[in-house]
Scaffold this motif. Structure first.
Motif, PDB file in Angstrom:
ATOM      1  N   SER A  56       5.374  -3.207  -4.526  1.00 31.67           N
ATOM      2  CA  SER A  56       4.585  -4.430  -4.337  1.00 31.67           C
ATOM      3  C   SER A  56       4.265  -4.660  -2.862  1.00 31.67           C
ATOM      4  CB  SER A  56       5.317  -5.645  -4.920  1.00 31.67           C
ATOM      5  OG  SER A  56       6.590  -5.766  -4.339  1.00 31.67           O
ATOM      6  N   ASP A  57       4.900  -3.904  -1.973  1.00 34.67           N
ATOM      7  CA  ASP A  57       4.675  -4.033  -0.533  1.00 34.67           C
ATOM      8  C   ASP A  57       4.212  -2.679   0.015  1.00 34.67           C
ATOM      9  OD1 ASP A  57       4.922  -4.121   2.268  1.00 34.67           O
ATOM     10  OD2 ASP A  57       6.692  -5.413   2.202  1.00 34.67           O
ATOM     11  N   ILE A  58       2.984  -2.612   0.503  1.00 28.05           N
ATOM     12  CA  ILE A  58       2.416  -1.355   1.000  1.00 28.05           C
ATOM     13  C   ILE A  58       3.241  -0.780   2.145  1.00 28.05           C
ATOM     14  CG2 ILE A  58       0.794  -2.539   2.543  1.00 28.05           C
ATOM     15  CD1 ILE A  58       0.205   0.854   0.791  1.00 28.05           C
ATOM     16  N   ASN A  59       3.820  -1.635   2.965  1.00 32.70           N
ATOM     17  CA  ASN A  59       4.625  -1.140   4.085  1.00 32.70           C
ATOM     18  C   ASN A  59       5.859  -0.395   3.598  1.00 32.70           C
ATOM     19  OD1 ASN A  59       2.971  -2.238   6.228  1.00 32.70           O
ATOM     20  ND2 ASN A  59       3.694  -4.234   5.540  1.00 32.70           N
ATOM     21  N   PHE A  60       6.470  -0.899   2.541  1.00 33.22           N
ATOM     22  CA  PHE A  60       7.627  -0.220   1.975  1.00 33.22           C
ATOM     23  C   PHE A  60       7.200   1.099   1.330  1.00 33.22           C
ATOM     24  CE2 PHE A  60      11.104   0.443  -1.099  1.00 33.22           C
ATOM     25  CZ  PHE A  60      12.155   0.464  -0.199  1.00 33.22           C
ATOM     26  N   ALA A  61       6.029   1.114   0.688  1.00 34.13           N
ATOM     27  CA  ALA A  61       5.509   2.348   0.075  1.00 34.13           C
ATOM     28  C   ALA A  61       5.268   3.411   1.144  1.00 34.13           C
ATOM     29  CB  ALA A  61       4.226   2.048  -0.692  1.00 34.13           C
ATOM     30  N   ILE A  62       4.683   3.020   2.259  1.00 37.99           N
ATOM     31  CA  ILE A  62       4.420   3.962   3.357  1.00 37.99           C
ATOM     32  C   ILE A  62       5.730   4.496   3.920  1.00 37.99           C
ATOM     33  CG2 ILE A  62       3.509   4.159   5.706  1.00 37.99           C
ATOM     34  CD1 ILE A  62       1.290   2.145   4.781  1.00 37.99           C
TER      35      ILE A  62
END
Length: 96
Positions: A56-62
């Motif tokens: 749900s958080d793009i920063n965590f996905a990256i």
């Protein structure tokens, strides 16, 4: 809340490619059609989606994508096969 995906592809040459996207279906079409001719996957088709996870958080996905890219093939394979208990023991170890 926008969902992002970290994914792993198995390439025709038996290598793995790890990526991140907010539209997995569109990105798979781009990979499989060779839309980006200079990309790693363009000359390694056909490609098979072997793993993905939603965030749900793009920063965590990256952050997770960057982490997985550093993993050994064995560790990526354990993740793909759902052998999560094996992940800590498959960390790269360098002995002198």
């Amino acid at each position: 809340m926008k969902i992002s995906f970290v994914y792993i592809l198995e390439c025709a040459d038996n290598t793995y490619y790890t990526g991140v996207t907010s539209n997995l279906e569109k990105r798979m079409i781009e990979h499989n059609t060779g839309a980006h001719s200079a990309s790693y996957t363009a000359k390694r088709r056909p490609l098979k989606l072997v793993f993905f996870a939603e965030f749900s958080d793009i920063n965590f996905a990256i952050m997770r994508e960057k982490q997985i890219k550093k993993w050994s093939r064995a560790k990526k394979k354990a993740l793909i096969n759902g052998r999560f208990e094996n992940l800590p023991n498959l960390a790269k170890k360098y002995f002198t």
